[in-house]
Every structure is written in C-alpha cells, then in structure tokens.
Design a protein around this motif. Structure first.
Motif, PDB file in Angstrom:
ATOM      1  N   UNK A 145       0.827  -1.210   0.000  1.00  0.00           N
ATOM      2  CA  UNK A 145       0.000   0.000   0.000  1.00  0.00           C
ATOM      3  C   UNK A 145       0.861   1.259   0.000  1.00  0.00           C
ATOM      4  N   UNK A 146       1.969   1.218   0.719  1.00  0.00           N
ATOM      5  CA  UNK A 146       2.869   2.375   0.768  1.00  0.00           C
ATOM      6  C   UNK A 146       3.479   2.651  -0.602  1.00  0.00           C
ATOM      7  N   UNK A 147       3.921   1.597  -1.262  1.00  0.00           N
ATOM      8  CA  UNK A 147       4.504   1.774  -2.594  1.00  0.00           C
ATOM      9  C   UNK A 147       3.482   2.365  -3.553  1.00  0.00           C
ATOM     10  N   UNK A 148       2.237   1.869  -3.496  1.00  0.00           N
ATOM     11  CA  UNK A 148       1.189   2.378  -4.377  1.00  0.00           C
ATOM     12  C   UNK A 148       0.841   3.820  -4.040  1.00  0.00           C
TER      13      UNK A 148
ATOM     14  N   UNK B 257       6.345   6.079   5.328  1.00  0.00           N
ATOM     15  CA  UNK B 257       6.596   5.201   6.473  1.00  0.00           C
ATOM     16  C   UNK B 257       6.838   6.013   7.739  1.00  0.00           C
ATOM     17  N   UNK B 258       7.577   7.088   7.621  1.00  0.00           N
ATOM     18  CA  UNK B 258       7.845   7.930   8.790  1.00  0.00           C
ATOM     19  C   UNK B 258       6.560   8.544   9.327  1.00  0.00           C
ATOM     20  N   UNK B 259       5.686   8.988   8.434  1.00  0.00           N
ATOM     21  CA  UNK B 259       4.424   9.581   8.862  1.00  0.00           C
ATOM     22  C   UNK B 259       3.535   8.538   9.536  1.00  0.00           C
ATOM     23  N   UNK B 260       3.531   7.315   8.997  1.00  0.00           N
ATOM     24  CA  UNK B 260       2.702   6.266   9.585  1.00  0.00           C
ATOM     25  C   UNK B 260       3.207   5.857  10.961  1.00  0.00           C
TER      26      UNK B 260
END
Length: 296
Positions: A176-179, A192-195
């Motif tokens: 999902x992050x890549x998309x 990723x840092x925000x999540x």
C-alpha cells in the motif's frame, strides 16, 4: 417427602422453574476463588475468599482434587486449579466465536450512539468486514460484508496496523505504501515515517480514527478486540456523518467504542488492560499513510 419440598442437597430456583445441586454451587465458589486469585492459596486464604469455614472447604477440596479440578502441592500445602480445570478452560476458549459474541455488543453500541457499527477480522486479503449494523437514521452509512478495508487510510485498517501481529500485514502495508507513494509522487520513506508517528498515536489512545471514509463525509473510530492470549482478533468500528460525529480522542463516541471493544475482549477471555497498555507487545510497523484519503 412433603409435597412441594426440595430434596436434600438441592436448591430451588427463585422463580420456581429449576432446581440445582447446592453442593455443586458451593464447591464452585472455591474454584472461582482460585481462578480470581491468579496464584495458589493456603486453605485459610482460600476458605476466606470463598466465604466458608476452613473445615467445610477442606471437605469440598477433597472431592475437587479427586475430579482433577483442584490440585494440592505436597510440599507447601497450597491449592491451585488442576489439570481438568485447565482442559475445561481450553475447551471453552476453543468454542469462543468473536462474530457470534459480538452480536449483543454491536447492538448495544448502535443503540447507545445511533451510529452504524461494524466488526472486521483479518482475512487472507486483509482487514475484512464480517458484520455490520446500520443505525437507520435519516442519513445512512453503508458498509458491505466482505469488503476489505485499506490499512493506511481506514480507521479499521489502522487499528490492525497498530495492534495486529502478522508478517502478512507488514507485506500488505509495504504494498500500500509503494502504491500510495507512486500516486502522490512522494517517497516511501516519507510515508513510512508519517505512519510511524500516526500509529504511535493510535497505540497511545488505544483507538484509531479517520475522517472522510469509504463513503465521502463519514468519520470513523475503530478499537482492537483481544482474545484470551492478548492477541488482536478483530476490530470494532463506529461510523458516523461528519458534522455530527465527534472525532476528538476523548469524545463520547471514542469512549463508547473502546468500552464496547473491551466488553467483547472480556467475553473472549481477555483479562488484560486497555489497548494502550498492551500496545508494546503488538509490535511497531515501520510504515506510513498518505494524508487526506482516509476511510473508516
């Protein structure tokens, strides 16, 4: 025997509908005392907890030991639950069905809030809605059974991302992050840092929240449900229309959602604390959502 009399050793139901064996009910008090203590007990402490004289408790304990429900340490004299009690407990836990047990909890939460409620479990495609209950107000929030909710942008998905432990969840988060990074022209590292920050907040409050859900204009809270082993097995979600649905962390909607999830957790045998207290054992996900597109 006098007509209408209750046979010796039996106890009549207050409503006069059923009779029971009084000695069984008395003996159960000893089992309840051992179960609630969390440790082995000396006879004096066990009898005091069960509310009966030590001599009486000893007689019941002899029978309970013969049945395997209680055992006594030969060295210390302390009593504890026996092997058969463990078998009964495990058999009972194996029969617990989160979906079935969730029914009354969902009904109560829907009635108390006047909002749509849903239960999601982890399936082979991710966080999947397995049951939902519509409030039936002037504006309805519809959620289909079987729909898979995104991990990054839904309150339900974020609850799983924060508390559920599974290597497959991490892989789905990465996908999902890549998309999301490609769609928003952002770097995966930034998302990723925000999540990481977002999920830390979810764990701290013991509940996930999202604004602008599957149906535009819908807010949502989602709280984790734990089983007897302290593992997340479901997410209980509350959905409502923006403008009338309070998204503050300390709002009544958040409190009621957490209370409902805690009630269902207890019915599944969970004896731990609030979700925020067990978050450390759930593992941290190094991933991040984009901003804006949130679903409940």
């Amino acid at each position: 025997m006098i007509a209408g009399a209750v046979p010796e050793g039996e106890v009549s139901d207050p409503a006069g509908q059923r009779q029971g064996i009084q000695s069984v009910e008395i003996g159960t008090r000893l089992l309840q005392a051992l179960a609630s203590s969390g440790r082995s007990l000396l006879l004096r402490d066990l009898s005091r907890s069960a509310g009966m004289p030590a001599a009486k408790a000893r007689r019941y304990l002899v029978s309970l030991i013969r049945m395997g429900l209680v055992e006594q340490d030969a060295n210390t004299g302390r009593y504890d639950l026996g092997g058969f009690a463990l078998e009964l407990g495990l058999a009972s836990l194996a029969r617990l069905d989160p979906v079935r047990l969730a029914g009354p909890v969902l009904d109560d939460l829907c009635e108390r809030t006047g909002e749509t409620v849903a239960l999601a479990m982890w399936g082979n495609r991710g966080a999947t809605c397995v049951r939902w209950l519509e409030a039936g107000g002037p504006v309805t929030v519809t959620l289909r059974t079987g729909v898979v909710l995104p991990l990054l942008s839904s309150a339900t998905g974020q609850a799983f991302a924060a508390f559920f432990r599974s290597p497959y969840l991490r892989r789905m988060l990465d996908a999902e992050i890549e998309a999301a990074a490609a769609a928003r022209q952002a770097t995966p590292a930034a998302l990723r840092a925000a999540l990481t920050v977002q999920l830390d907040e979810v764990r701290r409050h013991g509940i996930a929240r999202a604004a602008g859900s599957v149906t535009p204009g819908v807010n949502g809270f989602s709280a984790p449900v734990f089983n007897h082993a302290g593992r997340m097995v479901a997410a209980l979600t509350l959905l409502g229309i923006i403008g009338s649905f309070d998204l503050d962390w300390d709002s009544p909607t958040a409190r009621l959602t957490k209370e409902a999830a805690a009630t269902l957790s207890r019915r599944l045998g969970y004896g731990g604390g609030e979700a925020a207290e067990v978050a450390a054992s759930a593992g941290h996900c190094e991933a991040a959502p984009g901003r804006g597109d949130r679903r409940a």
